[in-house]
Design a protein around this motif. Structure first.
Motif, PDB file in Angstrom:
ATOM      1  N   LEU A   1       0.878  -1.164   0.000  1.00 14.78           N
ATOM      2  CA  LEU A   1       0.000   0.000   0.000  1.00 14.78           C
ATOM      3  C   LEU A   1       0.921   1.222   0.000  1.00 14.78           C
ATOM      4  O   LEU A   1       1.550   1.522   1.019  1.00 14.78           O
ATOM      5  CB  LEU A   1      -0.922   0.016   1.225  1.00 14.78           C
ATOM      6  N   PRO A   2       1.017   1.906  -1.143  1.00 12.98           N
ATOM      7  CA  PRO A   2       2.064   2.919  -1.272  1.00 12.98           C
ATOM      8  C   PRO A   2       1.896   4.123  -0.350  1.00 12.98           C
ATOM      9  O   PRO A   2       2.863   4.838  -0.118  1.00 12.98           O
ATOM     10  CB  PRO A   2       1.951   3.368  -2.738  1.00 12.98           C
ATOM     11  N   ASP A   3       0.686   4.337   0.178  1.00 11.02           N
ATOM     12  CA  ASP A   3       0.552   5.503   1.070  1.00 11.02           C
ATOM     13  C   ASP A   3       1.115   5.213   2.462  1.00 11.02           C
ATOM     14  O   ASP A   3       1.213   6.112   3.292  1.00 11.02           O
ATOM     15  CB  ASP A   3      -0.883   6.044   1.122  1.00 11.02           C
ATOM     16  N   GLU A   4       1.490   3.966   2.719  1.00 14.47           N
ATOM     17  CA  GLU A   4       2.235   3.683   3.949  1.00 14.47           C
ATOM     18  C   GLU A   4       3.705   3.641   3.575  1.00 14.47           C
ATOM     19  O   GLU A   4       4.153   2.740   2.860  1.00 14.47           O
ATOM     20  CB  GLU A   4       1.771   2.359   4.560  1.00 14.47           C
ATOM     21  N   LEU A   5       4.416   4.632   4.036  1.00  9.66           N
ATOM     22  CA  LEU A   5       5.811   4.787   3.665  1.00  9.66           C
ATOM     23  C   LEU A   5       6.675   4.108   4.721  1.00  9.66           C
ATOM     24  O   LEU A   5       6.601   4.468   5.902  1.00  9.66           O
ATOM     25  CB  LEU A   5       6.126   6.284   3.562  1.00  9.66           C
ATOM     26  N   MET A   6       7.449   3.114   4.299  1.00 11.62           N
ATOM     27  CA  MET A   6       8.278   2.349   5.232  1.00 11.62           C
ATOM     28  C   MET A   6       9.736   2.663   4.936  1.00 11.62           C
ATOM     29  O   MET A   6      10.216   2.394   3.829  1.00 11.62           O
ATOM     30  CB  MET A   6       8.034   0.844   5.051  1.00 11.62           C
ATOM     31  N   ILE A   7      10.405   3.225   5.908  1.00 13.78           N
ATOM     32  CA  ILE A   7      11.795   3.634   5.708  1.00 13.78           C
ATOM     33  C   ILE A   7      12.691   2.881   6.691  1.00 13.78           C
ATOM     34  O   ILE A   7      12.478   2.956   7.909  1.00 13.78           O
ATOM     35  CB  ILE A   7      11.960   5.159   5.920  1.00 13.78           C
ATOM     36  N   GLY A   8      13.670   2.170   6.174  1.00 14.12           N
ATOM     37  CA  GLY A   8      14.591   1.458   7.058  1.00 14.12           C
ATOM     38  C   GLY A   8      15.589   0.652   6.260  1.00 14.12           C
ATOM     39  O   GLY A   8      15.447   0.488   5.041  1.00 14.12           O
ATOM     40  N   THR A   9      16.609   0.165   6.940  1.00 10.97           N
ATOM     41  CA  THR A   9      17.616  -0.679   6.308  1.00 10.97           C
ATOM     42  C   THR A   9      17.772  -1.956   7.139  1.00 10.97           C
ATOM     43  O   THR A   9      18.180  -1.853   8.291  1.00 10.97           O
ATOM     44  CB  THR A   9      18.982   0.042   6.252  1.00 10.97           C
ATOM     45  N   PRO A  10      17.409  -3.131   6.635  1.00 10.68           N
ATOM     46  CA  PRO A  10      16.804  -3.345   5.327  1.00 10.68           C
ATOM     47  C   PRO A  10      15.393  -2.784   5.280  1.00 10.68           C
ATOM     48  O   PRO A  10      14.797  -2.481   6.312  1.00 10.68           O
ATOM     49  CB  PRO A  10      16.770  -4.875   5.210  1.00 10.68           C
ATOM     50  N   GLY A  11      14.852  -2.671   4.066  1.00  6.38           N
ATOM     51  CA  GLY A  11      13.474  -2.210   3.907  1.00  6.38           C
ATOM     52  C   GLY A  11      12.495  -3.221   4.480  1.00  6.38           C
ATOM     53  O   GLY A  11      12.858  -4.379   4.748  1.00  6.38           O
ATOM     54  N   CYS A  12      11.260  -2.792   4.644  1.00  4.95           N
ATOM     55  CA  CYS A  12      10.253  -3.663   5.278  1.00  4.95           C
ATOM     56  C   CYS A  12      10.040  -4.943   4.477  1.00  4.95           C
ATOM     57  O   CYS A  12      10.047  -6.043   5.037  1.00  4.95           O
ATOM     58  CB  CYS A  12       8.942  -2.883   5.420  1.00  4.95           C
TER      59      CYS A  12
ATOM     60  N   LYS B   1      12.000  -6.397   2.321  1.00  5.33           N
ATOM     61  CA  LYS B   1      13.214  -7.243   2.342  1.00  5.33           C
ATOM     62  C   LYS B   1      13.242  -8.057   3.638  1.00  5.33           C
ATOM     63  O   LYS B   1      13.512  -9.258   3.637  1.00  5.33           O
ATOM     64  CB  LYS B   1      14.445  -6.336   2.233  1.00  5.33           C
ATOM     65  N   GLN B   2      12.907  -7.379   4.736  1.00  9.90           N
ATOM     66  CA  GLN B   2      12.865  -8.066   6.031  1.00  9.90           C
ATOM     67  C   GLN B   2      11.823  -9.193   5.992  1.00  9.90           C
ATOM     68  O   GLN B   2      12.058 -10.307   6.477  1.00  9.90           O
ATOM     69  CB  GLN B   2      12.519  -7.041   7.124  1.00  9.90           C
TER      70      GLN B   2
ATOM     71  N   GLN C   1      -2.848 -22.582   6.446  1.00 11.78           N
ATOM     72  CA  GLN C   1      -1.485 -22.300   5.978  1.00 11.78           C
ATOM     73  C   GLN C   1      -0.756 -21.543   7.084  1.00 11.78           C
ATOM     74  O   GLN C   1      -1.395 -20.838   7.861  1.00 11.78           O
ATOM     75  CB  GLN C   1      -1.532 -21.404   4.733  1.00 11.78           C
ATOM     76  N   PRO C   2       0.593 -21.630   7.110  1.00 14.26           N
ATOM     77  CA  PRO C   2       1.329 -20.821   8.095  1.00 14.26           C
ATOM     78  C   PRO C   2       1.036 -19.337   7.875  1.00 14.26           C
ATOM     79  O   PRO C   2       0.880 -18.898   6.731  1.00 14.26           O
ATOM     80  CB  PRO C   2       2.800 -21.130   7.791  1.00 14.26           C
ATOM     81  N   PHE C   3       0.934 -18.589   8.972  1.00 13.38           N
ATOM     82  CA  PHE C   3       0.669 -17.140   8.873  1.00 13.38           C
ATOM     83  C   PHE C   3       1.473 -16.444   9.963  1.00 13.38           C
ATOM     84  O   PHE C   3       1.333 -16.764  11.135  1.00 13.38           O
ATOM     85  CB  PHE C   3      -0.833 -16.874   9.035  1.00 13.38           C
ATOM     86  N   HIS C   4       2.328 -15.523   9.536  1.00 17.42           N
ATOM     87  CA  HIS C   4       3.189 -14.822  10.490  1.00 17.42           C
ATOM     88  C   HIS C   4       3.130 -13.312  10.290  1.00 17.42           C
ATOM     89  O   HIS C   4       2.786 -12.834   9.204  1.00 17.42           O
ATOM     90  CB  HIS C   4       4.648 -15.280  10.348  1.00 17.42           C
ATOM     91  N   ALA C   5       3.499 -12.606  11.336  1.00 15.50           N
ATOM     92  CA  ALA C   5       3.627 -11.143  11.266  1.00 15.50           C
ATOM     93  C   ALA C   5       5.076 -10.775  11.531  1.00 15.50           C
ATOM     94  O   ALA C   5       5.735 -11.386  12.379  1.00 15.50           O
ATOM     95  CB  ALA C   5       2.724 -10.490  12.306  1.00 15.50           C
ATOM     96  N   VAL C   6       5.557  -9.795  10.793  1.00 16.07           N
ATOM     97  CA  VAL C   6       6.907  -9.272  10.997  1.00 16.07           C
ATOM     98  C   VAL C   6       6.789  -7.863  11.570  1.00 16.07           C
ATOM     99  O   VAL C   6       6.030  -7.044  11.056  1.00 16.07           O
ATOM    100  CB  VAL C   6       7.676  -9.220   9.646  1.00 16.07           C
ATOM    101  N   THR C   7       7.508  -7.615  12.660  1.00 21.18           N
ATOM    102  CA  THR C   7       7.570  -6.257  13.195  1.00 21.18           C
ATOM    103  C   THR C   7       8.726  -5.551  12.505  1.00 21.18           C
ATOM    104  O   THR C   7       9.880  -5.953  12.657  1.00 21.18           O
ATOM    105  CB  THR C   7       7.787  -6.265  14.724  1.00 21.18           C
ATOM    106  N   PHE C   8       8.396  -4.536  11.733  1.00 20.03           N
ATOM    107  CA  PHE C   8       9.394  -3.832  10.932  1.00 20.03           C
ATOM    108  C   PHE C   8      10.352  -3.072  11.856  1.00 20.03           C
ATOM    109  O   PHE C   8       9.924  -2.400  12.791  1.00 20.03           O
ATOM    110  CB  PHE C   8       8.668  -2.875   9.976  1.00 20.03           C
TER     111      PHE C   8
END
Ligand code: UTP
Length: 298
Positions: A135-146, A148-149, A250-257
């Motif tokens: 969703l492009p209106d949520e801007l995620m900034i970090g290294t690595p990017g969201c 990629k993580q 199916q497996p379902f996980h959440a990643v904390t950016f």
């Protein structure tokens, strides 16, 4: 990183950009919300950059009426380039907006019936492959990017993923919220099992204060669910409702950016993102800091 042979790599991403962007009217009457710039890049560019960093090759834009500027942005601008070259100007600034021929596909969502419906509109291109959603209106900034993580975690455990972040309890009823389960070892606590998902719950009924924040990796089976998905919160066909039905099968996980998230769908979030990114840029940080201090009377 080696990918388990049973896990299909994520090479496709869907960018649902058919929303009306009513919170930014009249700015978004003739210009798509996703083309509003944070400094010198439109929002959609940040999302595409994040996708490329994660190894995504095929970009699928779900567009609607008045959204052609998004596709133009990633096209070759022959006259512009020829004129700039003729004047001895560098074309470096245009580099990020170049796409490998054939790697951008658009499908139309004729009526904005909701995020779930927008994703369903891309079904022919998604086919039988896992896919990412931005969703492009949520801007995620970090290294690595969201993303990629997320892809790095996906390559180890497979299945479905959402990115999540913690918000104050008072805000949960504006978002999709997860019911968290166990935290698998080996991911520094950034990976959480997802036991349930609910869209825009009442504060007192929310299973947690962890909200889904604009990035997903889903298996193609979600498309079958969306085909018969009824309207949910807000009278829209909700992606969250369809994803909830995958849980248990199916497996379902959440990643904390690990980085920062800016909600650029809201005006305050948009201003915050502009200021935060400007303060990080070596070419303008000093000037912007001085301007901000002056405006705040510091
Ligand atoms: P939003 O809820 O932010 O809606 O959609 P919106 O229309 O873009 O903006 P407002 O609320 O009217 O200001 C979240 C994402 O889902 C897409 C939007 O383009 C945005 O990227 N979307 C939403 C669709 O593509 N189709 C839809 O039917 C709904």
């Amino acid at each position: 990183m080696t990918i388990s042979s049973s896990i299909k790599p994520v090479r496709k991403a869907v960018f649902p950009v058919a929303g009306l962007g009513t919170r930014f009217l009249p700015a978004t009457k003739a210009i798509p919300k996703e083309m509003l710039p944070i400094i010198d890049r439109p929002l959609i560019q940040y999302a595409v950059d994040e996708a490329r960093e994660a190894g995504i090759e095929q970009l699928i834009f779900v567009t609607g009426r008045g959204k052609t500027a998004i596709v133009e942005h990633f096209d070759t601008a022959f006259e512009l380039e020829a004129t700039m070259t003729g004047r001895g100007k560098s074309l470096t600034a245009l580099e990020p907006s170049r796409i490998q021929p054939g790697n951008l596909v658009t499908v139309r969502q004729q009526v904005p019936l909701g995020l779930g419906h927008a994703i369903w509109c891309a079904r022919a291109i998604i086919g039988n492959d896992p896919f990412a959603i931005f969703l492009p209106d949520e801007l995620m900034i970090g290294t690595p990017g969201c993303m990629k993580q997320m892809v790095d975690a996906y390559n180890q455990v497979g299945g479905n993923f959402v990115s999540v972040l913690e918000v104050p309890r008072d805000e949960v009823s504006s978002y999709g919220v997860i019911a968290p389960g166990a935290r698998p070892e080996g991911f520094d606590g950034t990976l959480t099992e997802v036991k349930g998902l609910v869209e825009k719950p009442k504060k007192e009924e929310a299973p947690s204060n962890l909200i889904v924040s604009g990035r997903y990796i889903l298996q193609p089976e979600v498309i079958d669910i969306l085909t018969t998905q009824e309207k949910g919160a807000g009278g829209e066909i909700q992606l969250t409702d369809a994803m909830a039905k995958l849980i248990g099968n199916q497996p379902f996980h959440a990643v904390t950016f690990g980085g920062k998230r800016y909600d650029c769908g809201s005006k305050t979030g948009f201003v915050e993102a502009t200021l935060a990114l400007a303060l990080e840029r070596p070419d303008m940080a000093d000037e912007v800091r001085a301007v901000a201090k002056r405006l705040l009377g510091l």
